[in-house]
Motif scaffolding. Structure first.
Motif, short mmCIF file in Angstrom:
data_model
loop_
_atom_site.label_atom_id
_atom_site.label_comp_id
_atom_site.label_asym_id
_atom_site.label_seq_id
_atom_site.Cartn_x
_atom_site.Cartn_y
_atom_site.Cartn_z
N UNK A 9 11.18 5.51 3.81
CA UNK A 9 10.22 6.61 3.73
C UNK A 9 10.73 7.77 2.85
N UNK A 10 12.04 8.14 2.91
CA UNK A 10 12.49 9.23 2.04
C UNK A 10 12.27 8.93 0.56
N UNK A 11 12.33 7.64 0.20
CA UNK A 11 12.13 7.29 -1.21
C UNK A 11 10.67 7.45 -1.63
N UNK A 12 9.79 7.50 -0.63
CA UNK A 12 8.36 7.62 -0.93
C UNK A 12 7.85 9.05 -0.77
N UNK A 13 8.77 9.97 -0.49
CA UNK A 13 8.35 11.35 -0.19
C UNK A 13 7.54 11.95 -1.34
N UNK A 36 0.87 -1.19 0.00
CA UNK A 36 0.00 0.00 0.00
C UNK A 36 0.90 1.23 0.00
N UNK A 37 1.36 1.62 -1.17
CA UNK A 37 2.39 2.64 -1.26
C UNK A 37 1.95 3.98 -0.65
N UNK A 38 0.70 4.36 -0.90
CA UNK A 38 0.27 5.67 -0.37
C UNK A 38 0.17 5.65 1.16
N UNK A 39 -0.28 4.54 1.71
CA UNK A 39 -0.31 4.43 3.18
C UNK A 39 1.11 4.40 3.73
N UNK A 40 2.00 3.66 3.04
CA UNK A 40 3.38 3.59 3.50
C UNK A 40 4.01 4.99 3.54
N UNK A 41 3.72 5.77 2.51
CA UNK A 41 4.32 7.11 2.43
C UNK A 41 3.90 7.99 3.60
N UNK A 42 2.74 7.70 4.16
CA UNK A 42 2.23 8.53 5.28
C UNK A 42 2.58 7.96 6.64
N UNK A 43 3.23 6.80 6.67
CA UNK A 43 3.43 6.15 7.98
C UNK A 43 4.68 6.67 8.68
N UNK A 44 4.61 7.91 9.10
CA UNK A 44 5.77 8.59 9.67
C UNK A 44 5.46 9.06 11.09
N UNK A 45 6.50 9.25 11.91
CA UNK A 45 6.24 9.76 13.28
C UNK A 45 5.79 11.22 13.28
N UNK A 46 5.97 11.91 12.16
CA UNK A 46 5.54 13.31 12.07
C UNK A 46 4.87 13.55 10.72
N UNK A 95 15.18 -7.19 18.69
CA UNK A 95 15.60 -5.97 17.99
C UNK A 95 15.02 -5.90 16.58
N UNK A 96 14.43 -7.03 16.10
CA UNK A 96 13.91 -7.04 14.71
C UNK A 96 12.79 -6.02 14.52
N UNK A 97 11.92 -5.93 15.52
CA UNK A 97 10.76 -5.04 15.39
C UNK A 97 11.24 -3.59 15.24
N UNK A 98 12.16 -3.21 16.10
CA UNK A 98 12.66 -1.83 16.04
C UNK A 98 13.37 -1.58 14.73
N UNK A 99 14.18 -2.54 14.27
CA UNK A 99 14.92 -2.26 13.03
C UNK A 99 13.96 -2.26 11.84
N UNK A 100 12.92 -3.07 11.88
CA UNK A 100 11.93 -3.09 10.79
C UNK A 100 11.31 -1.69 10.65
N UNK A 101 10.82 -1.15 11.74
CA UNK A 101 10.14 0.15 11.66
C UNK A 101 11.12 1.33 11.53
N UNK A 102 12.13 1.35 12.39
CA UNK A 102 13.00 2.54 12.41
C UNK A 102 13.83 2.63 11.12
N UNK A 103 14.23 1.49 10.57
CA UNK A 103 14.95 1.54 9.30
C UNK A 103 14.02 1.88 8.14
N UNK A 104 12.76 1.52 8.26
CA UNK A 104 11.79 1.97 7.24
C UNK A 104 11.75 3.50 7.23
N UNK A 105 11.62 4.09 8.42
CA UNK A 105 11.50 5.55 8.49
C UNK A 105 12.77 6.20 7.95
N UNK A 106 13.90 5.61 8.29
CA UNK A 106 15.16 6.24 7.88
C UNK A 106 15.50 6.00 6.41
N UNK A 107 15.29 4.77 5.93
CA UNK A 107 15.79 4.43 4.60
C UNK A 107 14.73 4.39 3.51
#
Ligand code: Q46
Ligand code: ZN
Ligand code: ZN
Length: 318
Positions: free
Chosen positions: A264-268, A178-188, A250-262
């Motif tokens: 999400x910017x590609x989906x901006x 769900x690319x559009x939902x993914x693009x919005x799944x940010x902490x801010x 640690x998998x859960x944190x790396x799954x989400x936090x690496x998504x936000x870092x790596x």
């Protein structure tokens, strides 16, 4: 739960083990770790300023009370908003917890009742729309939180979504790409015409950690799950991620936090496309792409429907 040995920081007896940090903590240093994680989230993603007037969406559960408590402790100005959903006893008890917390800390809690102010409740809306309760509920809460924040001059709307929530939603959105939902799944999500800034300061804490925060801080939160969470796929995704986490901490944190870092910017770009100009609802003035917003359409259908006794849709729960 077996809690081994000593606090990593002070060597006093530990009250909690956190495998993803490969460490145990005493009460004081556990609270310290939680404050540090929230502060890190706020600084890392520029979530909040000390000038912000914050409105916290409060349900009476552990996450919303923990985030409110943490923000106040960290020196932010934050009021709470509770929306009465009319889900039988569950709503009555959740309101009691929200009010008791606000009273105990002398905080301002705004209350809105769906039945009292809009003429419907969630069980009735679910029946009237023939959709799962969470669909009408999510739509109602989003609309009312946004509206309250904008109408009352708050500059940030805070929710208590934690790492487990965000990772579970991320897994669901990824399974369906769900690319559009993914693009919005940010902490801010920054403010934009008619919508307040939306912030999730707890995304670096798991739900076990927010529960432990409340226990250590003496916050009496509503432990029961909502009885209408039937068919909520997030619960299944959470269980799947917990199984992975047990094998590989640690998998859960790396799954989400690496998504936000790596990722999400590609989906901006998708997020920007999503920002086409919106009109305003002919009935309530909220931003919408149609003539009348989805919330006003829901109110029309649900308030005209005969009231549904809560027992019928909550599987016999009291
Ligand atoms: S309150 Fe509402 Fe949740 Fe209950 S009906 Fe679903 S969305 S599960 S957070
Ligand atoms: Zn310690
Ligand atoms: Zn409207």
């Amino acid at each position: 739960m077996h809690v081994p040995s000593k606090c990593r920081v002070c060597r006093e007896p530990a009250i909690i083990d956190l495998p993803r940090h490969n460490a145990n903590f005493c009460a004081e240093h556990f609270l310290e770790l939680c404050r540090r994680q929230v502060t890190k989230a706020i600084e890392q993603w520029k979530l909040l300023d000390h000038d912000d007037r914050i409105l916290v969406a409060v349900s009476g559960g552990k996450d919303s009370l923990a985030v409110w408590d943490l923000l106040i402790e960290l020196g932010y100005r934050a009021d709470g908003l509770y929306v009465g959903l009319g889900i039988g006893d569950y709503s009555d008890v959740s309101a009691d917890h929200a009010r008791a917390f606000a009273r105990s800390r002398d905080l301002h809690l705004i209350e809105i009742s769906l039945r009292g102010e809009y003429g419907y409740d969630i069980p009735t809306a679910a029946k009237a729309t023939r959709r799962v309760p969470c669909s009408a509920c999510g739509l109602s809460k989003r609309h009312l939180f946004d509206k309250a924040a904008i109408d009352r001059g708050y500059t940030a709307l805070v929710t208590g979504h934690n790492l487990d929530d965000e990772a579970a939603v991320l897994l669901g959105n990824t399974l369906r790409w769900e690319i559009d939902y993914l693009a919005r799944q940010l902490p801010l999500l920054p403010a934009r015409d008619g919508f307040p800034k939306k912030v999730k300061p707890l995304v670096r804490l798991t739900e076990r950690e927010t529960a432990a925060w409340c226990v250590v801080r003496g916050i009496d939160y509503l432990v029961d799950e909502c009885p209408m969470a039937v068919g909520n796929k997030h619960l299944h995704h959470k269980a799947t991620l917990n199984a992975i986490e047990a094998e590989s901490p640690g998998s859960k944190a790396s799954f989400y936090l690496n998504f936000v870092e790596r990722m999400a910017p590609l989906l901006a770009g998708r997020l920007a496309d999503d920002r086409e100009a919106l009109g305003t609802c002919a009935e309530c003035g909220a931003p919408t792409s149609g003539e009348v917003c989805a919330f006003c359409r829901l109110v029309t259908v649900a308030s005209a429907h005969e009231r549904v006794p809560v027992e019928l849709v909550t599987r016999g729960r009291r």
